[in-house]
Design a protein around this motif. Structure first.
Motif, PDB file in Angstrom:
ATOM      1  N   UNK A 152     -79.452   5.519  59.024  1.00 19.13           N
ATOM      2  CA  UNK A 152     -78.843   4.644  60.025  1.00 19.13           C
ATOM      3  C   UNK A 152     -77.862   3.663  59.389  1.00 19.13           C
ATOM      4  N   UNK A 153     -78.311   2.949  58.365  1.00 20.98           N
ATOM      5  CA  UNK A 153     -77.416   1.964  57.747  1.00 20.98           C
ATOM      6  C   UNK A 153     -76.160   2.608  57.168  1.00 20.98           C
ATOM      7  N   UNK A 154     -76.287   3.676  56.356  1.00 19.39           N
ATOM      8  CA  UNK A 154     -75.052   4.297  55.837  1.00 19.39           C
ATOM      9  C   UNK A 154     -74.114   4.787  56.944  1.00 19.39           C
ATOM     10  N   UNK A 155     -74.678   5.325  58.023  1.00 17.49           N
ATOM     11  CA  UNK A 155     -73.836   5.791  59.128  1.00 17.49           C
ATOM     12  C   UNK A 155     -73.147   4.627  59.828  1.00 17.49           C
ATOM     13  N   UNK A 156     -73.882   3.525  60.036  1.00 12.92           N
ATOM     14  CA  UNK A 156     -73.259   2.370  60.677  1.00 12.92           C
ATOM     15  C   UNK A 156     -72.186   1.781  59.772  1.00 12.92           C
ATOM     16  N   UNK A 157     -72.464   1.718  58.480  1.00 11.63           N
ATOM     17  CA  UNK A 157     -71.487   1.190  57.531  1.00 11.63           C
ATOM     18  C   UNK A 157     -70.215   2.038  57.563  1.00 11.63           C
ATOM     19  N   UNK A 158     -70.384   3.349  57.597  1.00 13.68           N
ATOM     20  CA  UNK A 158     -69.241   4.255  57.708  1.00 13.68           C
ATOM     21  C   UNK A 158     -68.477   4.010  59.008  1.00 13.68           C
ATOM     22  N   UNK A 159     -69.241   3.790  60.098  1.00 13.67           N
ATOM     23  CA  UNK A 159     -68.622   3.526  61.399  1.00 13.67           C
ATOM     24  C   UNK A 159     -67.789   2.250  61.362  1.00 13.67           C
ATOM     25  N   UNK A 160     -68.377   1.138  60.880  1.00 12.98           N
ATOM     26  CA  UNK A 160     -67.616  -0.107  60.955  1.00 12.98           C
ATOM     27  C   UNK A 160     -66.442  -0.119  59.988  1.00 12.98           C
ATOM     28  N   UNK A 161     -66.538   0.571  58.876  1.00 10.27           N
ATOM     29  CA  UNK A 161     -65.366   0.697  58.004  1.00 10.27           C
ATOM     30  C   UNK A 161     -64.293   1.536  58.690  1.00 10.27           C
ATOM     31  N   UNK A 200     -63.766   1.736  61.806  1.00  8.88           N
ATOM     32  CA  UNK A 200     -63.181   0.948  62.888  1.00  8.88           C
ATOM     33  C   UNK A 200     -62.315  -0.197  62.361  1.00  8.88           C
ATOM     34  N   UNK A 201     -62.289  -0.355  61.038  1.00  6.61           N
ATOM     35  CA  UNK A 201     -61.500  -1.435  60.446  1.00  6.61           C
ATOM     36  C   UNK A 201     -62.160  -2.793  60.570  1.00  6.61           C
ATOM     37  N   UNK A 202     -63.482  -2.815  60.756  1.00  4.94           N
ATOM     38  CA  UNK A 202     -64.203  -4.075  60.889  1.00  4.94           C
ATOM     39  C   UNK A 202     -64.602  -4.595  59.510  1.00  4.94           C
ATOM     40  N   UNK A 203     -64.599  -5.911  59.365  1.00  7.73           N
ATOM     41  CA  UNK A 203     -65.148  -6.475  58.139  1.00  7.73           C
ATOM     42  C   UNK A 203     -66.627  -6.776  58.364  1.00  7.73           C
ATOM     43  N   UNK A 216     -71.428  -7.708  61.755  1.00  6.60           N
ATOM     44  CA  UNK A 216     -72.621  -8.497  62.044  1.00  6.60           C
ATOM     45  C   UNK A 216     -72.568  -9.062  63.463  1.00  6.60           C
ATOM     46  N   UNK A 217     -71.407  -9.518  63.890  1.00  6.89           N
ATOM     47  CA  UNK A 217     -71.251 -10.029  65.258  1.00  6.89           C
ATOM     48  C   UNK A 217     -71.508  -8.919  66.267  1.00  6.89           C
ATOM     49  N   UNK A 218     -71.041  -7.712  65.960  1.00 12.23           N
ATOM     50  CA  UNK A 218     -71.268  -6.551  66.821  1.00 12.23           C
ATOM     51  C   UNK A 218     -72.763  -6.251  66.920  1.00 12.23           C
TER      52      UNK A 218
END
Length: 108
Positions: A7-16, A18-21, A26-28
């Motif tokens: 889950x964490x690696x997939x979310x990290x891949x997702x937010x990168x 999406x261009x999110x920092x 964290x706000x999301x």
């Protein structure tokens, strides 16, 4: 089934992707954690939705939560109305109840 270790690696891949920092990610996550709390306690601020959520929770049917996350997000941004969310929730509640009854009859 979701592999919890991914889950964490997939979310990290997702937010990168999406261009999110990190702060935006964290706000999301925080925004959706609030939605999750509203769903599990059936306290959304939408009075007609709360009893439907209590029924869905009593049926132990949290599989629909991702759809509610999306609908609550879209309601908060004004993309859909509360009436639309209530209508979809009523359809989900009816479907889940009929599914539970059908499964009970097939197993019984």
């Amino acid at each position: 089934m979701i592999n919890k270790t991914k889950i964490y690696p997939l979310y990290k891949e997702f937010y990168h992707g999406q261009g999110l920092d990190s702060e935006e990610a964290l706000a999301d996550l925080y925004r959706f954690a609030i939605f999750y709390d509203q769903l599990i306690h059936a306290e959304t601020g939408i009075q007609e939705l709360n009893p439907i959520l209590r029924h869905i929770n009593a049926m132990d049917s949290r599989v629909v939560y991702p759809y509610f996350f999306m609908m609550l997000e879209m309601t908060s941004t004004g993309e859909v109305s509360q009436d639309d969310v209530i209508e979809v929730a009523q359809i989900m509640e009816s479907y889940l109840f009929r599914l539970k009854v059908a499964n009970f009859l097939l197993m019984g």
